[in-house]
Scaffold this motif. Structure first.
Motif, PDB file in Angstrom:
ATOM      1  N   ARG A  46      21.544  56.609  71.112  1.00 43.98           N
ATOM      2  CA  ARG A  46      22.449  56.587  72.266  1.00 43.98           C
ATOM      3  C   ARG A  46      22.647  57.988  72.828  1.00 43.98           C
ATOM      4  O   ARG A  46      22.906  58.159  74.012  1.00 43.98           O
ATOM      5  CB  ARG A  46      23.791  55.977  71.855  1.00 43.98           C
ATOM      6  CG  ARG A  46      23.700  54.472  71.697  1.00 43.98           C
ATOM      7  CD  ARG A  46      25.008  53.877  71.286  1.00 43.98           C
ATOM      8  NE  ARG A  46      25.415  54.385  69.979  1.00 43.98           N
ATOM      9  CZ  ARG A  46      26.457  53.896  69.300  1.00 43.98           C
ATOM     10  NH1 ARG A  46      27.159  52.916  69.788  1.00 43.98           N
ATOM     11  NH2 ARG A  46      26.779  54.388  68.120  1.00 43.98           N
ATOM     12  N   GLU A  61      19.879  58.462  75.214  1.00 43.98           N
ATOM     13  CA  GLU A  61      20.171  57.773  76.479  1.00 43.98           C
ATOM     14  C   GLU A  61      21.165  58.586  77.299  1.00 43.98           C
ATOM     15  O   GLU A  61      21.014  58.710  78.516  1.00 43.98           O
ATOM     16  CB  GLU A  61      20.746  56.384  76.189  1.00 43.98           C
ATOM     17  CG  GLU A  61      19.702  55.407  75.699  1.00 43.98           C
ATOM     18  CD  GLU A  61      20.245  54.004  75.540  1.00 43.98           C
ATOM     19  OE1 GLU A  61      21.477  53.836  75.568  1.00 43.98           O
ATOM     20  OE2 GLU A  61      19.432  53.089  75.381  1.00 43.98           O
ATOM     21  N   ALA A  62      22.176  59.125  76.620  1.00 44.91           N
ATOM     22  CA  ALA A  62      23.158  59.944  77.333  1.00 44.91           C
ATOM     23  C   ALA A  62      22.459  61.147  77.960  1.00 44.91           C
ATOM     24  O   ALA A  62      22.764  61.533  79.090  1.00 44.91           O
ATOM     25  CB  ALA A  62      24.254  60.397  76.378  1.00 44.91           C
ATOM     26  N   SER A  67      19.303  61.353  79.012  1.00 43.00           N
ATOM     27  CA  SER A  67      18.535  60.988  80.204  1.00 43.00           C
ATOM     28  C   SER A  67      19.470  60.565  81.334  1.00 43.00           C
ATOM     29  O   SER A  67      19.149  60.736  82.503  1.00 43.00           O
ATOM     30  CB  SER A  67      17.518  59.897  79.874  1.00 43.00           C
ATOM     31  OG  SER A  67      18.177  58.676  79.650  1.00 43.00           O
ATOM     32  N   LEU A 105      18.257  52.634  82.055  1.00 44.47           N
ATOM     33  CA  LEU A 105      18.002  52.651  80.616  1.00 44.47           C
ATOM     34  C   LEU A 105      17.196  51.434  80.168  1.00 44.47           C
ATOM     35  O   LEU A 105      16.722  51.376  79.044  1.00 44.47           O
ATOM     36  CB  LEU A 105      19.316  52.736  79.844  1.00 44.47           C
ATOM     37  CG  LEU A 105      20.159  53.974  80.166  1.00 44.47           C
ATOM     38  CD1 LEU A 105      21.523  53.894  79.513  1.00 44.47           C
ATOM     39  CD2 LEU A 105      19.444  55.241  79.742  1.00 44.47           C
ATOM     40  N   ALA A 162      15.645  57.110  84.433  1.00 46.49           N
ATOM     41  CA  ALA A 162      17.105  57.284  84.347  1.00 46.49           C
ATOM     42  C   ALA A 162      17.526  58.674  84.816  1.00 46.49           C
ATOM     43  O   ALA A 162      18.501  58.824  85.543  1.00 46.49           O
ATOM     44  CB  ALA A 162      17.561  57.062  82.911  1.00 46.49           C
ATOM     45  N   TYR A 163      16.759  59.713  84.424  1.00 44.64           N
ATOM     46  CA  TYR A 163      17.191  61.078  84.743  1.00 44.64           C
ATOM     47  C   TYR A 163      16.965  61.442  86.208  1.00 44.64           C
ATOM     48  O   TYR A 163      17.403  62.492  86.655  1.00 44.64           O
ATOM     49  CB  TYR A 163      16.512  62.098  83.812  1.00 44.64           C
ATOM     50  CG  TYR A 163      15.005  62.120  83.868  1.00 44.64           C
ATOM     51  CD1 TYR A 163      14.338  62.954  84.768  1.00 44.64           C
ATOM     52  CD2 TYR A 163      14.245  61.339  83.019  1.00 44.64           C
ATOM     53  CE1 TYR A 163      12.963  62.980  84.823  1.00 44.64           C
ATOM     54  CE2 TYR A 163      12.866  61.357  83.055  1.00 44.64           C
ATOM     55  CZ  TYR A 163      12.237  62.177  83.960  1.00 44.64           C
ATOM     56  OH  TYR A 163      10.863  62.201  84.018  1.00 44.64           O
ATOM     57  N   PHE A 190      29.745  55.946  78.484  1.00 42.18           N
ATOM     58  CA  PHE A 190      29.287  54.959  77.513  1.00 42.18           C
ATOM     59  C   PHE A 190      30.445  54.415  76.688  1.00 42.18           C
ATOM     60  O   PHE A 190      31.459  55.082  76.475  1.00 42.18           O
ATOM     61  CB  PHE A 190      28.249  55.583  76.589  1.00 42.18           C
ATOM     62  CG  PHE A 190      26.974  55.932  77.283  1.00 42.18           C
ATOM     63  CD1 PHE A 190      25.970  54.995  77.423  1.00 42.18           C
ATOM     64  CD2 PHE A 190      26.774  57.197  77.803  1.00 42.18           C
ATOM     65  CE1 PHE A 190      24.792  55.309  78.070  1.00 42.18           C
ATOM     66  CE2 PHE A 190      25.601  57.517  78.453  1.00 42.18           C
ATOM     67  CZ  PHE A 190      24.608  56.573  78.590  1.00 42.18           C
ATOM     68  N   PHE A 194      27.667  64.628  72.764  1.00 41.15           N
ATOM     69  CA  PHE A 194      26.727  65.295  71.858  1.00 41.15           C
ATOM     70  C   PHE A 194      27.510  65.989  70.746  1.00 41.15           C
ATOM     71  O   PHE A 194      28.292  66.897  71.017  1.00 41.15           O
ATOM     72  CB  PHE A 194      25.871  66.290  72.605  1.00 41.15           C
ATOM     73  CG  PHE A 194      25.106  65.667  73.735  1.00 41.15           C
ATOM     74  CD1 PHE A 194      24.231  64.619  73.484  1.00 41.15           C
ATOM     75  CD2 PHE A 194      25.259  66.103  75.034  1.00 41.15           C
ATOM     76  CE1 PHE A 194      23.532  64.015  74.518  1.00 41.15           C
ATOM     77  CE2 PHE A 194      24.565  65.508  76.072  1.00 41.15           C
ATOM     78  CZ  PHE A 194      23.697  64.457  75.815  1.00 41.15           C
ATOM     79  N   ARG A 229      32.553  64.449  81.748  1.00 44.05           N
ATOM     80  CA  ARG A 229      31.125  64.770  81.688  1.00 44.05           C
ATOM     81  C   ARG A 229      30.347  63.992  82.751  1.00 44.05           C
ATOM     82  O   ARG A 229      29.333  64.456  83.270  1.00 44.05           O
ATOM     83  CB  ARG A 229      30.587  64.429  80.292  1.00 44.05           C
ATOM     84  CG  ARG A 229      29.139  64.808  80.104  1.00 44.05           C
ATOM     85  CD  ARG A 229      28.674  64.573  78.695  1.00 44.05           C
ATOM     86  NE  ARG A 229      28.517  63.154  78.390  1.00 44.05           N
ATOM     87  CZ  ARG A 229      27.925  62.697  77.292  1.00 44.05           C
ATOM     88  NH1 ARG A 229      27.462  63.547  76.396  1.00 44.05           N
ATOM     89  NH2 ARG A 229      27.811  61.415  77.081  1.00 44.05           N
TER      90      ARG A 229
END
Lengths: 303, 399
Positions: free
Chosen positions: A199, A202-203, A205, B61, B81-82, B90, B96, B153
């Motif tokens: 995940r 995914e975050a 990208s 995704l 996606a990018y 999410f 991170f 974010r």
């Protein structure tokens, strides 16, 4: 009533004390083992490294002394071998990492939906362990020998000069070191990549980072514990290895590593103080390098 | 707009014939949806209805099986996606763990090489009132704080479209209420298009301008929260958004502005304007809080529907209101909420009561009586076994 109350009270009071006694008892074999087989030999190694030759003795007879020159002498005499050892170990570690990371990533991340495939590749990584390390290295000597189809094939393709050879070259030694330590690199990498939460990828990208940038900024930092332990497990034994570099296996006269020097001093020239001081130098250098490396990679909690 | 540059305002999202099949099951049957720029749109549905899949398709995704996705009029179906001007908050936050809070927030800005990433990240953290924790690691924050960081974010990138994947699911009730209000005010402040996925009907209704109720890979009904609640179109919506008392019967009389439905001998009148269908076998309903409880038979009038007498079979007190379960012969069990205002009858279990409601409060549904599984074509073993069993049972029943 009164008796039972008394009994439970003492029981709860004694419980922690008894537990610590049990813990000590369980620790005893380990402590005794370390004392006998680590501290005592280490101490005797230090004493040996400072010994001076016996005045009227035979070769291999030494008296206790404080001959610090032993250290400076071996450093002067074997500096080339010491440097070569660390160079080969660094090269082997880098190659093992470059080879193992994609492999571990594949097993731990890509093959997640296929547990059977995962297990199969893991077995393929570990299976060579079932055969003796010496036998495997000897087999590589055969494969890389002058008469082997590999060398003949490389010569036929003009990738190798007609009079060139592989055994006894630095290439063969680094190759052997890399090959022998790949499982030690792959398994810790696999262990940390297997827990990698996709995940986060995914975050990454989702936040405009290309697959390569996500790999650089998310995957690598998150697998750092695996990289650090893999590098340590490869670098430390590779620096002291004397099998791959020995002339009976993949090495030659120009590839002698510090392990081979220690071996020949101990077993052939019977110069125990020189061998002992070299061992201590090897240990100290590894300790310094490893500490610096671990500090730099920011995973102090591993030590 | 994709890489580089801030979106000045939200962009509209258009899903055209979107379809997603996974091996063995269909997540999204066919989805056509337009979300206007700057709106707060909620996709509401039970787990497994395809709402999260829809979100992941929009974020890039997952790959679509068929159909197109347009953001601000631009087809992004085949982009990665990018490359999409979309950011996601999410469900797991996915902060991170190896980066500080400020690095987490600045991550997207740095990837797009936007000037003064740090300054903008601090600004976003100030918006969610967490700037004082900028140097911490995510693991040192509470769940609610992590949620706000995840929001910062995402919005710091000023995406044309912000996707929220049940971002409040992990919070406790009080914090969730607070975060709902904050999210709503942030959305009004920054003017982005929000697409919020949730299974919490109250959350969807309080926050969104438009709610789409999803079920089994399709949108059952779409509209403003109050409209959905007042005039549900299907049984599923009537029961998923709040509770409903539903009755099925034949339409027996049609007047200029109302219809009468016969429920096993009892007539229920529903205004034509509030019925999705006005003939045949239909389902009508009324919300439990619209019902009036009476201990004596109410006076019959054209404005009232009356059911009864029935018996109270359960009473449960819940603070603001009391919930009564009333068993009425030939009609079934009815749920009734009575406000605890100190007026009106207070009855115990076993009491004989009548239930009435104003004709204007009833509604008529559109759908037919349930017709079983919606995806019979799928061929996983469980479905096949079930189909086989149903076939066998009906065969045996006929013999």
């Amino acid at each position: 009533m009164a008796f039972s109350a008394f009994a439970t009270a003492t029981a709860t009071e004694q419980a922690p004390r008894r537990a610590s006694k049990v813990a000590l008892l369980l620790l005893l074999p380990g402590i005794a083992y370390l004392m006998l087989f680590f501290l005592v030999p280490l101490f005797s190694l230090v004493i040996t490294s400072l010994q001076a030759p016996a005045e009227f003795g035979d070769i291999g007879e030494f008296d206790n002394a404080f001959r610090w020159e032993n250290y400076t002498t071996v450093i002067g005499q074997y500096s080339a071998q010491i440097l070569r050892s660390f160079l080969y170990a660094v090269l082997a570690t880098i190659f093992a990492l470059l080879f193992s990371y994609p492999l571990a990533y594949f097993i731990g991340v890509r093959a997640r939906p296929y547990p059977l495939l995962q297990k199969l590749i893991l077995v393929m990584v570990i299976a060579p362990f079932f055969i003796s390390f010496l036998l495997r290295t000897l087999a590589w000597k055969q494969i890389l020998s002058d008469e082997s189809p590999v060398v003949a094939g490389l010569k036929a393709l003009s990738l190798l000069a007609p009079d060139a050879f592989l055994t006894g070259t630095p290439f063969a030694v680094v190759f052997g070191l890399t090959y022998n330590f790949i499982p030690f690199m792959t398994l810790p990498l696999y262990a940390s990549l297997e827990r990698l939460d996709t995940r986060y990828l995914e975050a990454g990208s989702d936040l405009y980072s290309t697959p390569f940038t996500t790999f650089r900024t998310v995957t690598i930092p998150l697998s750092m514990p695996g990289i650090v332990s893999g590098v340590l497990l490869t670098f430390i034994p590779a620096a002291g290895d004397y099998v791959n570099a020995s002339r009976e296996f993949l090495g030659g006269t120009g590839t002698t590593m510090i392990g081979n020097v220690i071996e020949s001093n101990f077993l052939i020239s019977l110069n125990y103080p020189a061998a002992a001081s070299l061992s201590i130098i090897l240990m100290a250098v590894i300790l310094v390098l490893v500490t610096a490396y671990v500090k730099r990679s920011g995973t102090e909690d591993l030590l | 707009m994709a890489a580089g540059g801030f979106a000045e305002a939200g962009a509209d999202l258009e899903l055209v014939g979107l379809q997603k099949r996974f091996p063995g099951f269909t997540a999204i049957e066919e989805l056509n949806l337009t979300i206007p720029a700057g709106s707060f749109f909620a996709l509401l549905g039970p787990s497994g209805c395809g709402k999260t899949t829809t979100l992941r398709l929009v974020a890039g995704l997952e790959e679509v099986t068929a159909g197109r996705i347009l953001i601000g009029g631009k087809d992004v179906t085949s982009t990665k996606a990018y490359q999409r001007p979309v950011n996601t908050v999410f469900q797991s936050y996915a902060l991170f763990p190896h980066m500080s809070i400020i690095d987490n927030v600045a991550f997207g800005l740095r990837r797009r090489k936007i000037d003064d990433a740090m300054g903008k990240a601090h600004e976003a953290l100030r918006l969610v009132e967490l700037d004082h924790l900028a140097a911490r690691k995510p693991s040192q924050l509470s769940g609610g704080q992590q949620q706000r960081v995840a929001l910062a974010r995402a919005i710091v990138n000023r995406p044309a479209l912000l996707l929220l994947d049940e971002p409040l699911g992990a919070l406790d009730l009080k914090l969730r209420r607070q975060m709902q209000l904050e999210l709503k005010s942030v959305q009004e402040e920054v003017g982005l298009t929000f697409l919020h996925v949730t299974h919490d009907q109250e959350e969807a209704m309080t926050m969104a301008d438009t709610v789409a109720v999803m079920n089994k890979g399709r949108i059952e009904q779409l509209g403003a929260p109050a409209v959905l609640y007042e005039l549900p179109r299907t049984v599923f919506v009537a029961n998923f958004l709040g509770q409903s008392n539903l009755f099925s019967g034949q339409v027996v009389a049609e007047n200029p502005d109302s219809i009468s439905v016969d429920i096993d001998g009892t007539r229920i009148v529903v205004p034509k304007a509030r019925a999705h269908r006005t003939s045949g076998h239909i389902t009508v309903g009324v919300r439990p809080e619209k019902l009036i409880l009476a201990r004596e038979a109410p006076v019959e009038s054209a404005d009232n529907n009356i059911l009864g007498p029935g018996r109270v079979i359960d009473v449960s007190f819940s603070g603001v209101s009391t919930q009564y379960l009333i068993q009425i012969p030939l009609v079934g069990t009815i749920v009734l909420f009575a406000q605890n205002m100190g007026t009106g009858p207070i009855v115990g279990e076993g009491a004989e009561v009548w239930v009435s409601w104003h004709v204007e409060h009833g509604f008529g549904l559109d759908d037919e009586v349930e017709t079983g599984s919606r995806f019979p074509a799928d061929t996983d073993t469980a479905t096949l076994a079930l189909q086989k069993r149903h076939a066998l049972m009906s065969e045996l029943g006929e013999d």
